[in-house]
Design a protein around this motif. Structure first.
Motif, PDB file in Angstrom:
ATOM      1  N   TRP A  74      -9.153 -11.450   9.298  1.00  0.00           N
ATOM      2  CA  TRP A  74      -8.265 -11.170  10.436  1.00  0.00           C
ATOM      3  C   TRP A  74      -8.976 -11.189  11.783  1.00  0.00           C
ATOM      4  O   TRP A  74      -8.422 -11.595  12.788  1.00  0.00           O
ATOM      5  CB  TRP A  74      -7.582  -9.810  10.261  1.00  0.00           C
ATOM      6  N   HIS A 120       6.958   2.952   7.644  1.00  0.00           N
ATOM      7  CA  HIS A 120       6.414   1.697   8.164  1.00  0.00           C
ATOM      8  C   HIS A 120       7.437   0.588   7.923  1.00  0.00           C
ATOM      9  O   HIS A 120       7.611   0.133   6.780  1.00  0.00           O
ATOM     10  CB  HIS A 120       5.120   1.419   7.380  1.00  0.00           C
ATOM     11  N   SER A 163       3.402  -4.519  12.328  1.00  0.00           N
ATOM     12  CA  SER A 163       2.237  -4.327  11.486  1.00  0.00           C
ATOM     13  C   SER A 163       1.130  -5.325  11.839  1.00  0.00           C
ATOM     14  O   SER A 163       0.759  -5.415  12.999  1.00  0.00           O
ATOM     15  CB  SER A 163       2.677  -4.413  10.026  1.00  0.00           C
ATOM     16  N   ARG A 164       0.612  -6.117  10.911  1.00  0.00           N
ATOM     17  CA  ARG A 164      -0.429  -7.065  11.291  1.00  0.00           C
ATOM     18  C   ARG A 164       0.114  -8.039  12.349  1.00  0.00           C
ATOM     19  O   ARG A 164      -0.637  -8.558  13.164  1.00  0.00           O
ATOM     20  CB  ARG A 164      -0.968  -7.815  10.062  1.00  0.00           C
ATOM     21  N   LYS A 179      -0.240  -6.331  15.692  1.00  0.00           N
ATOM     22  CA  LYS A 179      -1.601  -6.532  16.215  1.00  0.00           C
ATOM     23  C   LYS A 179      -1.610  -7.892  16.923  1.00  0.00           C
ATOM     24  O   LYS A 179      -2.146  -8.066  18.013  1.00  0.00           O
ATOM     25  CB  LYS A 179      -2.646  -6.548  15.090  1.00  0.00           C
ATOM     26  N   GLU A 218      -6.067   4.214   8.566  1.00  0.00           N
ATOM     27  CA  GLU A 218      -6.875   3.001   8.355  1.00  0.00           C
ATOM     28  C   GLU A 218      -8.038   2.924   9.350  1.00  0.00           C
ATOM     29  O   GLU A 218      -7.851   3.141  10.542  1.00  0.00           O
ATOM     30  CB  GLU A 218      -5.995   1.757   8.492  1.00  0.00           C
ATOM     31  N   ILE A 240     -10.332  -2.036   7.162  1.00  0.00           N
ATOM     32  CA  ILE A 240      -9.593  -3.262   7.508  1.00  0.00           C
ATOM     33  C   ILE A 240     -10.509  -4.487   7.356  1.00  0.00           C
ATOM     34  O   ILE A 240     -10.072  -5.543   6.892  1.00  0.00           O
ATOM     35  CB  ILE A 240      -8.963  -3.142   8.921  1.00  0.00           C
ATOM     36  N   PHE A 285      -9.278  -7.175   4.771  1.00  0.00           N
ATOM     37  CA  PHE A 285      -8.811  -8.387   5.451  1.00  0.00           C
ATOM     38  C   PHE A 285      -9.928  -8.999   6.289  1.00  0.00           C
ATOM     39  O   PHE A 285      -9.854  -9.023   7.519  1.00  0.00           O
ATOM     40  CB  PHE A 285      -7.610  -8.053   6.347  1.00  0.00           C
ATOM     41  N   LEU A 329       0.857  -1.172   0.000  1.00  0.00           N
ATOM     42  CA  LEU A 329       0.000   0.000   0.000  1.00  0.00           C
ATOM     43  C   LEU A 329       0.895   1.224   0.000  1.00  0.00           C
ATOM     44  O   LEU A 329       1.935   1.231   0.630  1.00  0.00           O
ATOM     45  CB  LEU A 329      -0.817   0.023   1.285  1.00  0.00           C
ATOM     46  N   TRP A 338      -0.798   6.014   8.099  1.00  0.00           N
ATOM     47  CA  TRP A 338      -1.856   4.997   7.911  1.00  0.00           C
ATOM     48  C   TRP A 338      -2.139   4.284   9.238  1.00  0.00           C
ATOM     49  O   TRP A 338      -3.262   3.909   9.540  1.00  0.00           O
ATOM     50  CB  TRP A 338      -1.380   4.022   6.833  1.00  0.00           C
TER      51      TRP A 338
END
Ligand code: GTR
Length: 411
Positions: free
Chosen positions: A299, A391, A249-250, A253, A287, A292, A296, A6, A340
């Motif tokens: 997730w 990022h 990042s993910r 989380k 975001e 999201i 995704f 992205l 973001w």
């Protein structure tokens, strides 16, 4: 399939602080029935209320430790990282029949291993296979499904020899070993391949399809981290009481949810985790929940779909995720250009979790209410920095995490 890359600021989203909507955060220190939580002995009950909401509405409920869980060391050497480290590759089987497994690659400082000193260790997930973190030719090349990426040498969703070391810039292995820490890493796709397939592959193959409050992929990856912890508890070379769970990042989380759902993690580190991680959802900065859920859908649990464009209706916000980890240490990191992920929203989660940390007798975030200047970490029981740049995961980030671990673990 998820968008692989992205641009830093997708259009159509808010990046203007003045346009953040007015919002009220749910108070972590008020019980569901309105009773204020004023003493530490009331916290376990309140914590359980918040935990149930995250399980039911956000990440989804995962099963416990599987009965068939077992481990095999598939490769090891005492001559890795320029002779400074031992290397071990451990296969974690999730079932008796050995149909689903993940590989943990572990580097430990040789000095500590030889002196029989259990090693404090960073446990991490990676995006492109264990072999991507270093050009060490002995790392087993992942055979799992992988997001296609020319840059990472992934062809038709499989790693190739060109993938070796492709992410090495994010993994300063020698620096970590030199500071006396271990590094353990797992390819996240071993646990659950990162695409929306209705939960058929990865470890989901061993279970019934999840209900509306069943484990989404973030919860599944976090579950895998807990299984790595199960292994650590059997390996005397690793200090299972001093494990820091880290993700970007993910996967940041994921590390937050792992830290919240498994009290065995001593330190939790969130690197640029953003929406659904450290960032407050109600700010809708960068975001959003709607975005999201659209990009995704696998997730989170299905109940989370209710909060698309409706963040205020969600009974929890992400500061309460940090509060669930209290009084254990959490470090949240942001990057200046990573708008973001909403750096300010990531910082504010720590600020609004701090009252819980203080109630439990720690110094929280040291009373900070304003973001620190760039590249100036704050380190208390909660830690935070915003570094210059994009990022990513950099040596600056890793040095801060190791400084934080030194403090926390008294090294
Ligand atoms: C982005 C996503 C973010 C973050 C990131 C990543 O596409 O919008 O929430 O998770 O991917 O994991 O690299």
């Amino acid at each position: 399939l998820p968008t692989a890359m992205l641009s830093a600021q997708p259009t159509g989203f808010n990046y203007d602080e003045a346009k953040v909507p007015a919002y009220t955060l749910p108070d972590p220190l008020v019980m569901a029935d309105g009773t204020p939580v004023t003493s530490a002995d009331q916290w376990p009950k309140r914590r359980e209320e918040i935990m149930q909401l995250f399980l039911e509405e956000v990440y989804g409920k995962a099963p416990g430790k599987p009965e068939g869980l077992h481990f095999k060391v598939v490769e090891q050497s005492d001559d890795a990282v320029n002779g400074k480290a031992t290397r071990k590759q451990v296969r974690v089987f999730f079932d008796v029949d050995e149909t689903v497994a993940m590989d943990i690659l572990i580097y430990l400082p040789k000095k500590s291993v030889e002196a029989n000193k259990p090693v404090p260790t960073f446990l991490t997930l990676n995006f492109f296979g264990n072999h991507s973190i270093s050009d060490d030719p002995a790392i087993l090349l992942s055979e799992s499904w992988m997001r296609s990426s020319k840059e990472k040498g992934v062809v038709k969703n499989r790693a190739t020899e060109a993938s070796r070391g492709a992410s090495a810039n994010r993994w300063p292995v020698e620096m970590i070993i030199d500071r006396g820490y271990g590094l353990a890493t797992i390819y996240y796709g071993d646990i659950d391949p990162d695409f929306d397939d209705g939960f058929k592959n990865g470890v989901h193959a061993l279970y019934d399809p999840p209900a509306k409050d069943g484990w989404g992929s973030l919860a599944t990856w976090a579950w895998g981290l807990s299984r790595a912890m199960d292994y650590f508890e059997t390996d005397g070379e690793i200090d299972a009481k001093r494990v820091a769970v880290f993700g970007h990042s993910r996967l940041g989380k994921t590390s937050l949810w792992a830290g919240a759902s498994d009290p065995r993690f001593s330190i939790t580190i969130s690197n640029d985790s953003g929406c659904g991680g450290a960032a407050l959802s109600r700010r809708a900065f960068g975001e959003t929940v709607a975005r999201i859920n659209k990009s995704f859908p696998h997730w989170f649990c299905d109940n989370y779909l209710k909060y698309s464009d409706n963040e205020g209706a969600c009974p929890v916000d992400q500061h309460q995720l940090v509060a669930l980890i209290a009084p254990r240490s959490v470090y949240i990191a942001s990057a200046e250009d990573d708008t973001w992920a909403d750096p300010r929203g990531e910082f504010l989660s720590a600020v609004h979790a701090a009252p819980v940390y203080r109630l439990l007798g720690t110094d929280g975030i040291g009373g900070a209410t304003e973001m620190p200047p760039v590249n100036k970490p704050i380190m208390h029981t909660l830690g935070y920095h915003i570094r210059t740049g994009k990022h990513d995961v950099t040596d600056f980030d890793w040095n801060a995490y190791m400084d934080f671990a030194d403090r926390r673990w008294g090294k």
